[in-house]
Design a protein around this motif. Structure first.
Motif, short mmCIF file in Angstrom:
data_model
loop_
_atom_site.label_atom_id
_atom_site.label_comp_id
_atom_site.label_asym_id
_atom_site.label_seq_id
_atom_site.Cartn_x
_atom_site.Cartn_y
_atom_site.Cartn_z
N CYS A 91 0.63 -1.39 0.30
CA CYS A 91 0.01 0.14 -0.04
C CYS A 91 1.00 1.19 0.11
O CYS A 91 1.56 1.13 0.76
CB CYS A 91 -0.93 0.11 1.70
N ARG A 92 0.93 2.29 -1.37
CA ARG A 92 1.65 3.05 -1.17
C ARG A 92 1.45 4.08 -0.28
O ARG A 92 0.25 4.60 -0.20
CB ARG A 92 1.40 3.64 -2.81
N GLY A 93 2.04 4.88 0.01
CA GLY A 93 1.62 6.39 0.33
C GLY A 93 2.01 6.52 2.34
O GLY A 93 1.90 7.29 2.66
N TRP A 94 1.32 5.18 2.61
CA TRP A 94 2.08 5.36 4.14
C TRP A 94 3.43 5.27 5.15
O TRP A 94 3.87 4.59 4.65
CB TRP A 94 1.47 3.58 4.62
N ARG A 95 2.89 5.88 5.76
CA ARG A 95 4.48 5.66 6.78
C ARG A 95 4.52 6.15 7.94
O ARG A 95 3.98 6.60 9.08
CB ARG A 95 5.16 7.64 6.38
N LEU A 96 5.85 4.75 8.08
CA LEU A 96 5.63 3.98 9.56
C LEU A 96 6.23 4.83 10.97
O LEU A 96 6.54 5.71 10.44
CB LEU A 96 6.26 2.86 9.60
N GLU A 97 5.17 5.03 11.63
CA GLU A 97 4.62 6.46 12.79
C GLU A 97 5.27 6.03 14.16
O GLU A 97 6.25 5.82 14.84
CB GLU A 97 3.64 7.09 12.81
N MET A 98 5.06 4.24 14.83
CA MET A 98 5.35 3.92 15.45
C MET A 98 5.00 2.53 15.53
O MET A 98 4.01 2.53 15.38
CB MET A 98 4.76 4.74 16.62
N SER A 99 6.18 2.06 15.98
CA SER A 99 5.68 0.75 16.22
C SER A 99 6.26 -0.25 17.73
O SER A 99 7.04 0.15 17.99
CB SER A 99 6.27 0.10 14.71
N ALA A 100 4.98 -0.59 17.92
CA ALA A 100 5.57 -1.67 18.95
C ALA A 100 4.82 -3.10 19.46
O ALA A 100 5.27 -3.45 18.61
CB ALA A 100 4.06 -1.10 20.42
N ARG A 101 4.68 -2.96 20.79
CA ARG A 101 4.70 -4.79 20.56
C ARG A 101 3.81 -5.95 20.20
O ARG A 101 3.38 -6.26 19.59
CB ARG A 101 5.10 -5.15 22.51
N SER A 102 2.45 -4.04 20.04
CA SER A 102 0.83 -5.03 19.81
C SER A 102 0.64 -4.65 19.06
O SER A 102 -0.90 -4.67 18.00
CB SER A 102 0.24 -4.96 21.17
N GLU A 103 0.99 -3.10 17.73
CA GLU A 103 0.22 -2.78 17.41
C GLU A 103 1.82 -1.73 16.18
O GLU A 103 2.56 -1.46 17.39
CB GLU A 103 -0.30 -1.64 17.55
N SER A 104 1.51 -1.51 14.65
CA SER A 104 2.20 -0.31 14.38
C SER A 104 1.21 0.77 14.05
O SER A 104 0.08 -0.09 13.14
CB SER A 104 2.55 -1.45 12.97
N VAL A 105 1.28 2.12 13.78
CA VAL A 105 0.79 3.39 13.45
C VAL A 105 1.24 3.73 12.01
O VAL A 105 3.00 4.00 12.57
CB VAL A 105 0.75 4.16 14.77
N TYR A 106 0.75 4.22 11.20
CA TYR A 106 1.55 4.71 10.03
C TYR A 106 0.45 6.05 10.04
O TYR A 106 -0.80 6.01 10.30
CB TYR A 106 0.90 4.11 9.06
N ARG A 107 0.72 6.75 9.19
CA ARG A 107 0.14 7.73 8.40
C ARG A 107 0.36 8.38 7.01
O ARG A 107 1.51 7.62 6.87
CB ARG A 107 0.82 9.03 9.09
N LYS A 108 -0.74 8.79 6.64
CA LYS A 108 -0.70 9.36 5.26
C LYS A 108 -0.60 10.93 5.24
O LYS A 108 -2.10 11.17 5.20
CB LYS A 108 -1.37 8.72 4.67
N GLU A 109 -0.27 11.76 4.49
CA GLU A 109 0.30 13.05 4.83
C GLU A 109 -0.99 13.25 3.80
O GLU A 109 -1.61 14.24 3.55
CB GLU A 109 1.48 13.40 4.53
N SER A 110 -0.93 12.95 2.66
CA SER A 110 -1.70 13.41 1.75
C SER A 110 -3.16 13.57 1.69
O SER A 110 -3.95 13.97 1.10
CB SER A 110 -0.91 12.26 0.12
N GLY A 111 -3.56 12.36 2.59
CA GLY A 111 -5.03 11.65 3.21
C GLY A 111 -5.37 12.16 4.36
O GLY A 111 -6.13 12.38 4.50
N ARG A 112 -4.22 12.66 4.88
CA ARG A 112 -4.54 13.15 6.20
C ARG A 112 -5.39 12.26 7.16
O ARG A 112 -6.01 12.47 8.03
CB ARG A 112 -5.59 14.50 6.34
N SER A 113 -5.14 10.99 6.90
CA SER A 113 -4.97 9.72 7.50
C SER A 113 -4.51 8.74 8.91
O SER A 113 -3.21 9.20 8.27
CB SER A 113 -6.19 8.78 6.76
#
Length: 255
Positions: A27-49
């Motif tokens: 999936c293009r455009g997603w930047r990894l922001e945080m990765s922990a033991r239980s989850e990963s969180v990504y941001r997409k600046e273009s879609g503000r999601s």
């Protein structure tokens, strides 16, 4: 609801953070922001999601699988949400999907694996008159489902084992054994051996081809494969190992 699921913790749980990161790669455009033991969180600046990917193995001791699933799908009216993916193709053993102007998500259970993939759209404006920033709603659905499919498939691939070789068209191919006991072959190498052209939809996690005058549909994370007009239960899960897709040997007539 988000906090409840993200921080849901069980003693001795195995979290599939590595598989979660790998599942987002297509999936293009997603930047990894945080990765922990239980989850990963990504941001997409273009879609503000923002995108949250969470998966774990429900422990074998002290936790009933059915009760665990019921707890996750009876809060906030989740139980009345659709139980099929956006594409309508099979995925896992249990599923709940959700979409609103603000978010889109899939909760998937495949046996003892529980996963949650959610995209939160960002909005501007006062309450009751919010403009939600989502550049491509159909694309959002494809991303969420594709990530969920790859995540389940990668988990199954993680637990697969070597299963010897099989012969197709005179070519010997290595195979793997799924957790359900089925023997699987690498779809790409099999297609090359038998001269079949595969139509890939890697973003959604599906593929199709014609073999022996019959059309096939393969969906990652599914426990069935479509041959002709029939979805055949395979007693296992269509899986991935690294970037390779694996399909059941018995459905292809290997020996």
């Amino acid at each position: 609801m988000i906090t409840y699921l993200i921080f849901l913790a069980f003693t001795d749980s195995i979290y599939y953070t590595k598989e979660g990161r790998e599942a987002v790669k297509d999936c293009r455009g997603w930047r990894l922001e945080m990765s922990a033991r239980s989850e990963s969180v990504y941001r997409k600046e273009s879609g503000r999601s923002s995108l949250t990917v969470f998966a774990y193995l429900c422990p074998r001791q002290g936790e009933d699988l059915e009760q665990a699933w019921v707890r996750q799908t009876t809060t906030n009216a989740i139980s009345i949400r659709p139980s099929v993916p956006f594409s309508g193709l099979p995925l896992g053993t249990h599923l709940r999907r959700y979409e609103s102007a603000a978010s889109v998500s899939l909760r998937v259970r495949n046996g003892d694996t529980f996963s949650f993939v959610r995209m939160d759209r960002r909005g501007t404006g006062p309450k009751g008159n919010v403009t939600w920033h989502a550049s491509d709603r159909d694309g959002d659905r494809i991303d969420i489902e594709g990530i969920s499919r790859r995540l389940i498939a990668l988990v199954e691939g993680r637990w697969s084992t070597d299963a010897g070789e099989v012969t197709f068209n005179g070519v010997r191919l290595t195979t793997r054994r799924g957790r359900g006991g089925q023997q699987f072959v690498d779809l790409s190498r099999w297609a090359q051996a038998v001269g079949v052209t595969v139509n890939w939809n890697r973003r959604l996690g599906t593929a199709s081809f014609t073999y022996g005058d019959r059309p096939y549909v393969v969906a990652l994370g599914a426990r069935s494969i479509k041959v002709g007009n029939t979805w055949r239960e395979i007693g296992d899960t269509i899986m991935m190992r690294d970037d390779e897709w694996y399909v059941p040997v018995r459905e292809l007539g290997g020996n």
